[in-house]
Design a protein around this motif. Structure first.
Motif, mmCIF file in Angstrom:
data_model
loop_
_atom_site.group_PDB
_atom_site.id
_atom_site.type_symbol
_atom_site.label_atom_id
_atom_site.label_comp_id
_atom_site.label_asym_id
_atom_site.label_seq_id
_atom_site.Cartn_x
_atom_site.Cartn_y
_atom_site.Cartn_z
ATOM 1 N N ILE A 29 -4.508 2.506 3.834
ATOM 2 C CA ILE A 29 -5.548 2.795 2.843
ATOM 3 C C ILE A 29 -5.916 4.272 2.861
ATOM 4 C CG2 ILE A 29 -7.953 2.331 2.192
ATOM 5 C CD1 ILE A 29 -7.465 -0.525 3.378
ATOM 6 N N LEU A 68 0.840 -1.204 0.000
ATOM 7 C CA LEU A 68 0.000 0.000 0.000
ATOM 8 C C LEU A 68 0.872 1.249 0.000
ATOM 9 C CD1 LEU A 68 -2.750 -1.026 2.590
ATOM 10 C CD2 LEU A 68 -3.178 -0.425 0.199
ATOM 11 N N CYS A 82 -10.989 1.800 -2.126
ATOM 12 C CA CYS A 82 -10.476 2.253 -0.831
ATOM 13 C C CYS A 82 -11.611 2.376 0.174
ATOM 14 C CB CYS A 82 -9.767 3.599 -0.980
ATOM 15 S SG CYS A 82 -8.188 3.544 -1.849
#
Length: 257
Positions: free
Chosen positions: A239, A48, A90
């Motif tokens: 995220i 990420l 997301c």
């Protein structure tokens, strides 16, 4: 792969900017991490973080005049649509993590007070996980149907590949969160690698480990639940950071018009 930006006029030669070469390096790093990453929250978090860096670099790249010249209005619109899709992913992930974290807080409360119906809360938690898994499957099915085909236009290749590694990461993330095997039908990487089935079945992550403990409540400890809650918090942070980079990237695309 060298990323080239071709201006609309055939009289203008192919050009390459150092920022494009840097984006190439980041893409290679992300593709490599797909193959070697383990089934752990730390590996997902690192991917990420790498993806966030990639979109930050793409954001800088699309502000270059040479990029503006290379992309047509139709291409820009496709990239804008793609950025919205990723922001939706997301949001799906953040909502799922929030629901699971809320269930864990209720379980922690019972363990801390040593009173309450622990079995009922565990069943509610598993029901939430089961519902989320179905949601993930629906989302991923739509992704595969709607994913852009690889473009032959060199000015779009880097963006198409970025979308590909992004979708691959969310496949891994949703599989990780739902407790599915890393080499199951969701994983794009598994199609490229012939992995031993026994090895896949033996893999466990923070979610599956706590699932096993929940099924035998007598051995469940507060620190086990806290470990998973910490894992969820790390993923939420990753995220959220990616979402912020995606918003900046999307704004830069909109500003090209």
């Amino acid at each position: 792969m060298a990323v080239s930006f071709h201006a609309r006029s055939n009289s203008v030669p192919s050009l390459q900017h150092p920022q494009a070469a840097y984006v190439d390096e980041q893409l290679i790093r992300l593709r490599s991490s797909e193959v070697v990453s383990s089934s752990s929250s730390s590996s997902i978090y690192q991917r990420l973080s790498n993806l966030q860096d990639l979109y930050d670099s793409l954001d800088k790249m699309i502000r270059l005049s040479i990029t503006n010249q290379a992309l047509s209005q139709d291409q820009i619109e496709k990239l804008i649509d793609g950025s919205l899709m990723i922001l939706d992913l997301c949001n799906v992930a953040k909502d799922a993590l929030s629901q699971m974290k809320e269930g864990l807080k209720e379980i922690q409360s019972i363990l801390r007070r040593k009173r309450g119906d622990l079995s009922a809360e565990v069943r509610k938690y598993f029901a939430t996980r089961k519902s989320l898994k179905k949601s993930f499957q629906k989302v991923l099915k739509k992704l595969r149907v709607g994913q852009n085909k690889e473009s032959t236009n060199k000015s779009l290749v880097v963006f198409g590949e970025t979308e590909g590694v992004t979708i691959s990461l969310f496949e891994s993330l949703f599989s990780f969160m739902s407790g599915s095997k890393a080499c199951g039908k969701w994983s794009l990487v598994s199609k490229l690698m012939s992995q031993n089935k026994a090895t896949c079945e033996a893999e466990a992550n923070e979610f599956t480990k706590v699932d096993s403990l929940f099924q035998s409540e007598k051995s469940l400890k507060m620190e086990d639940v806290q470990m998973l809650e910490s894992c969820i918090q790390d993923l939420e942070d990753g995220i959220e950071s990616l979402s912020k980079s995606m918003i900046k990237y999307r704004v830069s695309l909109l500003n090209i018009f």
